[in-house]
Design a protein around this motif. Sequence first.
Motif, PDB file in Angstrom:
ATOM      1  N   ARG A 196      47.122  30.636  43.918  1.00  0.00           N
ATOM      2  CA  ARG A 196      45.704  30.893  44.219  1.00  0.00           C
ATOM      3  C   ARG A 196      44.762  29.933  43.520  1.00  0.00           C
ATOM      4  N   VAL A 239      39.281  33.214  44.419  1.00  0.00           N
ATOM      5  CA  VAL A 239      40.321  34.199  44.707  1.00  0.00           C
ATOM      6  C   VAL A 239      40.983  34.603  43.393  1.00  0.00           C
ATOM      7  N   LEU A 255      41.447  28.249  45.121  1.00  0.00           N
ATOM      8  CA  LEU A 255      41.143  28.888  46.398  1.00  0.00           C
ATOM      9  C   LEU A 255      39.884  29.751  46.271  1.00  0.00           C
ATOM     10  N   LEU A 260      48.457  36.124  45.913  1.00  0.00           N
ATOM     11  CA  LEU A 260      48.547  35.861  47.345  1.00  0.00           C
ATOM     12  C   LEU A 260      50.003  35.907  47.799  1.00  0.00           C
TER      13      LEU A 260
END
Length: 378
Positions: A149, A131, A152, A135
């Motif tokens: 993040r 990712v 992730l 976020l």
Amino acid sequence: MTTAALIVAAGRGTRAGGGLPKQWRPLKGRRVIDWTLQAFEKAGVEHIALVLSPDDTTAWQEFAERPGLTLAKGGAERAASVLNGLLALAPLEPHKVLIHDAARPCVSPDLVHRITGALDDTPAAAPALAVSDALWTGAEGSVTGTRDRSGLYAAQTPQGFHYEAILAAHRAHPGGAADDVEVARAAGLDVRIIPGEPDNIKITRPEDFARAERILGAEMDIRLGNGYDVHRFGPGDSVILCGVEIPHDRTLQGHSDADVGMHAVTDAIYGALAQGDIGRHFPPSDPQWKGAASDIFLRHAAELACGMGFTISNVDCTLVCEYPKVGPHAARMQEVMAGILGIDASRVSIKATTSERLGFTGRGEGIAALATAALVKS
């Protein structure tokens, strides 16, 4: 070691709209499921289990006799569908299995190979993208916070496993897993992360179809083929070049009608398809082809290209001779060749050149022809 694929295609996919489950909706001239199956077939996966909903009766009939396919019934949830597919593969005794969502039609053969290769020394491997975006959390249309993040990943399929290990994991799992990696981890399997591909999208919303079309459109299979032919002159009063009879004081000799131009174009198409030459398909030792019209050969090459999923984009033929003069007949040759090939005359080039009186063509002993054909996967 046998590798099998398990493609889950039993869902209803209502968020994608269109009135049909997304796997059955059209995508760039085919259905989503057709692109997905093709990707695994291109990757050389010989055995595929396709999990279908019991309600998709037409699909059951269509795929029942397809070589290399094993059908299984979908369950009440994804995990149950996967278990049914795994059990259907049991008679094949695969060592590795790749579990994939039918709604990911843009998966590349390269990714399939990388997942398969990783299973040589790990019991489970799955593709994912780290990712990279910030976020947020949100409520009622407003940002309510942020999330770290780091560490992730966005999961993708195909997710690969040693067959016996993932079968045991699914049998022991109570259900409700988000994907097969969750099932594997619940059974204690270590899952290796393999770099995924940004183009390996899952069709979920209506706008995803347009994106998938752009991705698939970039994966064009373009083939080029060359053809060359020569025929000598003999007694006669005309020659046939690219399907047009031209008065001349001699004729061309050959086992068929000796249409040197049409022969060169035919061989160019066969060459683009890696299907040999005219002699392979119409052996000169076979008396039935003696004196045969060359449009038989050209039409066969065009039909073979179509049967293999290719469209003839254009052909270019150069006739090498001192006489007869080709220019006055070139337009008619284009029309005749285009009619046989099933393409517009603007996609057929017929031209001529001399060899400056050098060699056998320069001495008027015969005619040579060179041709190129471009084919595009439909």
